[in-house]
Design a protein around this motif. Sequence first.
Motif, PDB file in Angstrom:
ATOM      1  N   ILE A 220     -72.451  19.367-107.062  1.00 12.70           N
ATOM      2  CA  ILE A 220     -71.599  19.912-108.132  1.00 12.70           C
ATOM      3  C   ILE A 220     -71.727  21.433-108.188  1.00 12.70           C
ATOM      4  O   ILE A 220     -70.728  22.156-108.293  1.00 12.70           O
ATOM      5  N   ALA A 221     -72.967  21.932-108.127  1.00 15.54           N
ATOM      6  CA  ALA A 221     -73.200  23.373-108.212  1.00 15.54           C
ATOM      7  C   ALA A 221     -72.522  24.126-107.078  1.00 15.54           C
ATOM      8  O   ALA A 221     -72.084  25.266-107.261  1.00 15.54           O
ATOM      9  N   SER A 222     -72.407  23.496-105.909  1.00 13.44           N
ATOM     10  CA  SER A 222     -71.803  24.180-104.765  1.00 13.44           C
ATOM     11  C   SER A 222     -70.348  24.552-105.032  1.00 13.44           C
ATOM     12  O   SER A 222     -69.856  25.563-104.520  1.00 13.44           O
ATOM     13  N   PHE A 223     -69.653  23.752-105.838  1.00  9.07           N
ATOM     14  CA  PHE A 223     -68.266  24.069-106.174  1.00  9.07           C
ATOM     15  C   PHE A 223     -68.171  25.189-107.218  1.00  9.07           C
ATOM     16  O   PHE A 223     -67.112  25.803-107.362  1.00  9.07           O
ATOM     17  N   GLY A 224     -69.261  25.430-107.936  1.00  7.44           N
ATOM     18  CA  GLY A 224     -69.247  26.455-108.972  1.00  7.44           C
ATOM     19  C   GLY A 224     -69.745  27.787-108.472  1.00  7.44           C
ATOM     20  O   GLY A 224     -68.984  28.603-107.943  1.00  7.44           O
ATOM     21  N   ILE A 225     -71.053  27.998-108.599  1.00  5.64           N
ATOM     22  CA  ILE A 225     -71.637  29.286-108.255  1.00  5.64           C
ATOM     23  C   ILE A 225     -71.471  29.620-106.777  1.00  5.64           C
ATOM     24  O   ILE A 225     -71.422  30.786-106.388  1.00  5.64           O
ATOM     25  N   GLY A 226     -71.362  28.590-105.927  1.00  2.39           N
ATOM     26  CA  GLY A 226     -71.261  28.850-104.504  1.00  2.39           C
ATOM     27  C   GLY A 226     -69.845  28.958-103.985  1.00  2.39           C
ATOM     28  O   GLY A 226     -69.637  29.333-102.835  1.00  2.39           O
ATOM     29  N   ASN A 227     -68.853  28.621-104.808  1.00  2.00           N
ATOM     30  CA  ASN A 227     -67.496  28.552-104.291  1.00  2.00           C
ATOM     31  C   ASN A 227     -66.492  29.257-105.199  1.00  2.00           C
ATOM     32  O   ASN A 227     -66.086  30.388-104.930  1.00  2.00           O
ATOM     33  N   THR A 228     -66.069  28.589-106.268  1.00  9.26           N
ATOM     34  CA  THR A 228     -64.953  29.095-107.057  1.00  9.26           C
ATOM     35  C   THR A 228     -65.223  30.453-107.698  1.00  9.26           C
ATOM     36  O   THR A 228     -64.346  31.321-107.708  1.00  9.26           O
TER      37      THR A 228
ATOM     38  N   GLY B 210     -60.197  28.633-107.024  1.00  9.54           N
ATOM     39  CA  GLY B 210     -61.036  29.658-107.630  1.00  9.54           C
ATOM     40  C   GLY B 210     -60.428  31.041-107.565  1.00  9.54           C
ATOM     41  O   GLY B 210     -60.672  31.883-108.442  1.00  9.54           O
ATOM     42  N   SER B 211     -59.624  31.301-106.552  1.00  8.65           N
ATOM     43  CA  SER B 211     -59.014  32.620-106.379  1.00  8.65           C
ATOM     44  C   SER B 211     -57.942  32.913-107.418  1.00  8.65           C
ATOM     45  O   SER B 211     -57.687  34.083-107.741  1.00  8.65           O
ATOM     46  N   VAL B 212     -57.305  31.887-107.946  1.00 10.74           N
ATOM     47  CA  VAL B 212     -56.145  32.098-108.823  1.00 10.74           C
ATOM     48  C   VAL B 212     -56.361  31.589-110.247  1.00 10.74           C
ATOM     49  O   VAL B 212     -55.480  31.736-111.095  1.00 10.74           O
ATOM     50  N   ALA B 213     -57.512  30.996-110.535  1.00  5.10           N
ATOM     51  CA  ALA B 213     -57.737  30.379-111.854  1.00  5.10           C
ATOM     52  C   ALA B 213     -58.749  31.171-112.673  1.00  5.10           C
ATOM     53  O   ALA B 213     -59.532  31.963-112.142  1.00  5.10           O
ATOM     54  N   SER B 214     -58.727  30.948-113.985  1.00 12.05           N
ATOM     55  CA  SER B 214     -59.733  31.510-114.882  1.00 12.05           C
ATOM     56  C   SER B 214     -60.954  30.597-114.880  1.00 12.05           C
ATOM     57  O   SER B 214     -60.822  29.372-114.955  1.00 12.05           O
ATOM     58  N   LEU B 215     -62.164  31.196-114.817  1.00 10.92           N
ATOM     59  CA  LEU B 215     -63.331  30.379-114.488  1.00 10.92           C
ATOM     60  C   LEU B 215     -64.502  30.482-115.483  1.00 10.92           C
ATOM     61  O   LEU B 215     -65.630  30.240-115.114  1.00 10.92           O
ATOM     62  N   ASN B 216     -64.229  30.808-116.732  1.00  8.61           N
ATOM     63  CA  ASN B 216     -65.341  30.921-117.685  1.00  8.61           C
ATOM     64  C   ASN B 216     -66.137  29.625-117.783  1.00  8.61           C
ATOM     65  O   ASN B 216     -67.373  29.623-117.772  1.00  8.61           O
ATOM     66  N   ILE B 217     -65.430  28.507-117.872  1.00 10.66           N
ATOM     67  CA  ILE B 217     -66.110  27.222-118.008  1.00 10.66           C
ATOM     68  C   ILE B 217     -66.883  26.867-116.739  1.00 10.66           C
ATOM     69  O   ILE B 217     -67.955  26.260-116.792  1.00 10.66           O
ATOM     70  N   VAL B 218     -66.352  27.280-115.573  1.00 13.38           N
ATOM     71  CA  VAL B 218     -67.025  26.984-114.307  1.00 13.38           C
ATOM     72  C   VAL B 218     -68.361  27.707-114.234  1.00 13.38           C
ATOM     73  O   VAL B 218     -69.364  27.155-113.757  1.00 13.38           O
ATOM     74  N   TRP B 219     -68.410  28.954-114.685  1.00 16.83           N
ATOM     75  CA  TRP B 219     -69.669  29.701-114.712  1.00 16.83           C
ATOM     76  C   TRP B 219     -70.718  28.940-115.506  1.00 16.83           C
ATOM     77  O   TRP B 219     -71.871  28.794-115.074  1.00 16.83           O
ATOM     78  N   ASN B 220     -70.339  28.488-116.678  1.00 18.17           N
ATOM     79  CA  ASN B 220     -71.305  27.815-117.547  1.00 18.17           C
ATOM     80  C   ASN B 220     -71.772  26.481-116.966  1.00 18.17           C
ATOM     81  O   ASN B 220     -72.952  26.136-117.043  1.00 18.17           O
ATOM     82  N   ILE B 221     -70.843  25.713-116.374  1.00 17.56           N
ATOM     83  CA  ILE B 221     -71.220  24.449-115.744  1.00 17.56           C
ATOM     84  C   ILE B 221     -72.152  24.710-114.565  1.00 17.56           C
ATOM     85  O   ILE B 221     -73.158  24.014-114.370  1.00 17.56           O
ATOM     86  N   ALA B 222     -71.822  25.736-113.758  1.00 17.95           N
ATOM     87  CA  ALA B 222     -72.640  26.071-112.592  1.00 17.95           C
ATOM     88  C   ALA B 222     -74.054  26.480-113.003  1.00 17.95           C
ATOM     89  O   ALA B 222     -75.038  26.098-112.354  1.00 17.95           O
ATOM     90  N   ASP B 223     -74.164  27.253-114.068  1.00 24.71           N
ATOM     91  CA  ASP B 223     -75.487  27.648-114.557  1.00 24.71           C
ATOM     92  C   ASP B 223     -76.313  26.421-114.940  1.00 24.71           C
ATOM     93  O   ASP B 223     -77.518  26.348-114.652  1.00 24.71           O
ATOM     94  N   CYS B 224     -75.674  25.462-115.591  1.00 24.75           N
ATOM     95  CA  CYS B 224     -76.380  24.238-115.979  1.00 24.75           C
ATOM     96  C   CYS B 224     -76.836  23.451-114.756  1.00 24.75           C
ATOM     97  O   CYS B 224     -77.969  22.958-114.701  1.00 24.75           O
ATOM     98  N   MET B 225     -75.951  23.318-113.775  1.00 25.02           N
ATOM     99  CA  MET B 225     -76.292  22.564-112.563  1.00 25.02           C
ATOM    100  C   MET B 225     -77.441  23.235-111.809  1.00 25.02           C
ATOM    101  O   MET B 225     -78.331  22.560-111.271  1.00 25.02           O
ATOM    102  N   ASN B 226     -77.444  24.559-111.760  1.00 26.20           N
ATOM    103  CA  ASN B 226     -78.529  25.272-111.078  1.00 26.20           C
ATOM    104  C   ASN B 226     -79.872  25.019-111.759  1.00 26.20           C
ATOM    105  O   ASN B 226     -80.895  24.820-111.100  1.00 26.20           O
ATOM    106  N   ALA B 227     -79.871  25.029-113.080  1.00 23.75           N
ATOM    107  CA  ALA B 227     -81.108  24.759-113.810  1.00 23.75           C
ATOM    108  C   ALA B 227     -81.579  23.336-113.562  1.00 23.75           C
ATOM    109  O   ALA B 227     -82.780  23.083-113.382  1.00 23.75           O
TER     110      ALA B 227
END
Length: 449
Positions: free
Chosen positions: A154-162, A398-415
Motif C-alpha cells: 500500500i505504501a508503495s503507491f503513496g510515498i513511493g509513487n503518486t 499522481g501527476s494530475v490529481a490532488s494528493l493530500n489524503i494520499v500523503w496522510n495514508i502513506a505516512d500511516c502505512m510507513n509507520a
Amino acid sequence: METINDFFAAASSLLWGWPMIILLLGTHVFLTIRLRCPQLRLLTAIRLSIRRDKDASGDVSQFGALATALAATIGTGNIIGVATAIALGGPGAVFWCWLTGVFGMSTKYAEGLLAIKYRQQTTNGNMLGGPMYALEKGLGWKKLAIMFAIFTAIASFGIGNTVQANAIATIANSTYGISPWIMGSIVCALTAAVILGGVKSIAKVCGMLVPFMALFYVIGCIYILIVNHNYLWPALSLIVNSAFSPQAAGGGFVGTSVMMAARYGIARGLFSNESGLGSAPIVAAAAQTRNPVRQALVSSTGTFWDTVVICALTGIVIVSSVIAYPDINYSDGAALTKMAFNKIPYVGAPLLSFGLLTFAFSTILGWCYYGDSAVEYLKGKRWTYVYRILYIAAVFIGSVASLNIVWNIADCMNALMAIPNLLSLLFLNGVLVHETRKYLWRDRLDKEM
C-alpha cells in the motif's frame, strides 16, 4: 473524503509522535552499542559497495542493490523535508537530523544482515527477502509478516509513487510550463520502460542514475557553500549551538526550543534515511554477496550517503543562505528551499529543479521493487505483473490529481511498516551479534556462508 483525510491525518500524527521517535532512535542507539559501532567500518563498507562479488549467489551486484535502495531513499524529503524541519524546529534541527543518520547506520546494517540471513530462492532462481521473511523464518510470526507485506504494498503507491509523480509534475509545470498531463504521460512511459524488466532492469537504471544525480547535487551544494563561504562558519556554529540552546537564535532565525529542534530534526532524519522502516532490506536480499555481513556493511552506507552527507549539505546550504540573505522567509519549508537556492546566481534554481526531478523519479523506481516483492510474498509471481500495471497507472494519476489524503495514508502505512520491522531487529539481536562476530569481529569477511 474530508472526514477520511482528517482521520488519516490524526492517525499519522499519532503514529509518528514521540513514542515512534523514541522507538526508532532507541533501536538505533541499542544496535550501535550491541553491534560495537559498525559505523567505524565505514571505509570498508564503501570499498565493498563498489566491488562485485561475482561468484556469490544473488540477482544483482551489491552496488546495484545499494543504488536501488538509495534511489528509493533519496527523494524530495532530502531537500524539501530538511527545509521543513528547519522551518519548524530552527537551524538546530539540522544537527539532530545528521545525528540520526550516524546512529541509523547501525539499524540499516542490521536490516541488511537479516535480509541475507533469511532470504530464500524462488523456483525461477530469484532471491527474495526482507522483514517479512525475517519475521516468518526467524521468529515464526507469519501473521505479522503478512501485515508488513500488506503495508509495504500500500505504501508503495503513496510515498513511493503518486506523491513523487505529483512533485515531478508540479515542478515541471511551475519551472518549465509543462502541462501535468504531458509530464505525467512522459514519466509514466519512462517508469514502464524500466520496471517491466524487473529487479535487474531497475537496478541497472538506478546504478547509472543514482551516482550521477547524487554527485551533481553534492557538487552543486559545495559550489553554493563556496559562494556563501563568509557565512559557512556562522551557519555551522548556529546549527550546533541552537541544537542545545534555546537562546541560540540570530542570523535571520527566531529561537526555538531544544525539544522542537530535536523533535523535527530526528523525525526528518528518520523519515529521510528509512533506517528501521524495513524497505531497504527488501532489495538488499537480492544482492550477490558471499555472507550476510558483507551486504550489511554495504547497506549501512545508504544511510551515510542519504542523511550524513546529502541531508546535512542541504541543511547547511539553507541555513547559510538565510544568514546571508535575511530577507528570506524561513517559516515555510517548501518556500524556504526555493528562495534559498534561488539566491545563488546561475546554478541555484537549475540545481534545485534538477535535484527534485531526478530524486523523485528515482524514488518511483526503487519503491516499485519494494511493492513488487511484497506482492510476490503475498500472492506469488503472477500477481506482480498486475501490480506493475497498476503501479504505472498510479504514476499518471499522481501527476494530475490532488494528493493530500494520499500523503496522510502513506505516512500511516510507513509507520505500520516500521513497527514489525523494529520488533524483528530487537528480538533477533542475538542472531545479529552471532553473525557479526562470525564474519566481522573475527576478520572473516571473505568467508562464504
